[in-house]
Write an enzyme that holds these catalytic residues in place. Structure first.
Site, PDB file in Angstrom:
ATOM      1  N   HIS A 239       0.852  -1.185   0.000  1.00  0.00           N
ATOM      2  CA  HIS A 239       0.000   0.000   0.000  1.00  0.00           C
ATOM      3  C   HIS A 239       0.887   1.234   0.000  1.00  0.00           C
ATOM      4  O   HIS A 239       1.962   1.244   0.619  1.00  0.00           O
ATOM      5  CB  HIS A 239      -0.910   0.017   1.243  1.00  0.00           C
ATOM      6  CG  HIS A 239      -2.012   1.032   1.172  1.00  0.00           C
ATOM      7  ND1 HIS A 239      -1.820   2.350   1.524  1.00  0.00           N
ATOM      8  CD2 HIS A 239      -3.307   0.920   0.784  1.00  0.00           C
ATOM      9  CE1 HIS A 239      -2.957   3.009   1.357  1.00  0.00           C
ATOM     10  NE2 HIS A 239      -3.865   2.166   0.911  1.00  0.00           N
ATOM     11  N   GLU A 298      -7.586  -4.868   0.119  1.00  0.00           N
ATOM     12  CA  GLU A 298      -8.215  -5.514  -1.021  1.00  0.00           C
ATOM     13  C   GLU A 298      -8.262  -7.036  -0.897  1.00  0.00           C
ATOM     14  O   GLU A 298      -9.156  -7.684  -1.453  1.00  0.00           O
ATOM     15  CB  GLU A 298      -7.467  -5.128  -2.313  1.00  0.00           C
ATOM     16  CG  GLU A 298      -7.243  -3.640  -2.510  1.00  0.00           C
ATOM     17  CD  GLU A 298      -8.526  -2.857  -2.699  1.00  0.00           C
ATOM     18  OE1 GLU A 298      -9.602  -3.469  -2.720  1.00  0.00           O
ATOM     19  OE2 GLU A 298      -8.447  -1.623  -2.825  1.00  0.00           O
TER      20      GLU A 298
END
Length: 356
Positions: A239, A298
């Site tokens: 991320h 996700e």
């Protein structure tokens, strides 16, 4: 000049704080860990406090908004991709700045997404049921059946987890539009356009594609090793902000447990996902020791939404269901400053030719 506005502070906010080094997300002074189990309507009350005069029965007001926007379903074009279809329907909501507009915008993707998915599969849309909570109503509009408490709680957990996350691309877009004096519908539609881009809101679907390709837990390590050797990105890991594990990943993994216990998730699918996560984290640590690449939101989003019956083509729409409340809060906060967002650019093109 900082490309991508990296580390540039463009706003002060009371709404959320993303601490990438500590792996912590705070919304209005409450950590994500403490928001676990909170209904989405309650989180809206938290995010919107001070921006609107909120009714005592906000869940009832939101339920009425779902019924109101259902009338627009008749204009749906099932030939469009789900995110394009719901964007077109949301554009039918008048551009206001009041609570009624805000509630309709939150209700819109919750109502339009199930309706469009049913139309695309040749079924008739299911009307909202005002007696249900927001998450439960979404699922009954999707399936035509009253969801189990575990299913409703899992969707609530997802909507809360993704409701706000600092000054990401779509939220910044909402604030830019709001700074011009445009209404909430304009700000939300612009934010949705930013969210649609695969670098922002499109990763959960490819996580499932990866799981499908791997197939079995035994194949996880060799498949992932080969992907990394080719230079491929492992979907669901890493991320831009978090340098440790994404706290949202933990929240969603926790939200899956009651579904697993109730037999409402394919246990083989969960076992595959856990094997892939274990193998991926070990390989990333070994092959990319200088880069902090941990599980992100996700990865377990994909597993949770699949278990709830949403096709991967609609994952961006479900993200929109949760994030719209946050976009609206940011739009109201930005508009209150009365300041137009207008950064500078540096010209690096050719200079004009000088006359001889």
């Amino acid at each position: 000049m900082k490309s991508g506005l990296e580390d540039v502070v463009a706003a002060e906010t009371i709404l959320s704080d993303v601490d990438g080094l500590a792996g912590r997300l705070i919304m209005r002074g409450v950590s994500l860990d403490d928001l676990a189990g909170t209904p989405y309507e309650q989180l809206l009350s938290l995010l919107w406090a001070g921006f609107f005069e909120l009714p005592q029965d906000l869940p009832g007001a939101l339920a009425r908004a779902r019924t109101e926007v259902f009338a627009h379903v008749a204009s749906a074009d099932p030939g469009l991709e789900p995110v394009d279809a719901i964007r077109a329907l949301m554009a039918l909501i008048p551009d206001g700045n009041d609570l009624e507009t805000a509630l309709r915008l939150v209700a819109a993707p919750a109502v339009f997404t199930p309706a469009v998915l049913r139309l695309k599969s040749g079924q008739q849309p299911v009307a909202p049921r005002p007696g249900l909570g927001h998450a439960a109503d979404i699922l009954q509009m999707l399936t035509g059946k009253t969801p189990s408490p575990q299913q409703a709680a899992a969707l609530d957990a997802y909507l809360v987890t993704v409701a706000d996350h600092g000054l990401n691309a779509s939220t910044f877009t909402a604030r830019v539009v709001a700074s011009t004096g445009a209404g909430l519908t304009s700000a939300v539609l612009a934010a949705l356009g930013a969210l649609k881009g695969p670098l922002h809101g499109g990763a959960p679907g490819p996580v499932l594609d990866m799981l499908d390709s791997i197939g079995t837990p035994a194949n996880a390590e060799p498949w992932l090793d080969a992907a990394l050797t080719r230079g491929d990105r492992l979907m669901g890991f890493g991320h831009r902000i978090y340098r440790v594990r994404d706290p949202r990943a933990d929240a969603l993994k926790l939200a899956l447990r009651p579904l697993i216990a109730a037999g409402e998730v394919d246990k083989d699918r969960v076992a595959l996902a856990e094997a892939v996560e274990t193998a991926a984290l070990a390989l990333l640590k070994r092959k990319k020791p200088d880069r902090p690449l941990e599980t992100n939101v996700e990865f377990y989003t994909a597993l949770l939404l699949e278990a709830l019956g949403f096709p991967r083509s609609a994952f961006t729409c479900v993200f929109t269901m949760g994030r719209t409340g946050g976009w609206i809060a940011h739009a109201k906060e930005q508009a209150a400053t009365g300041r137009l967002i207008r950064p500078q650019s540096r010209y690096v093109g050719p200079a004009p030719l000088q006359a001889a």
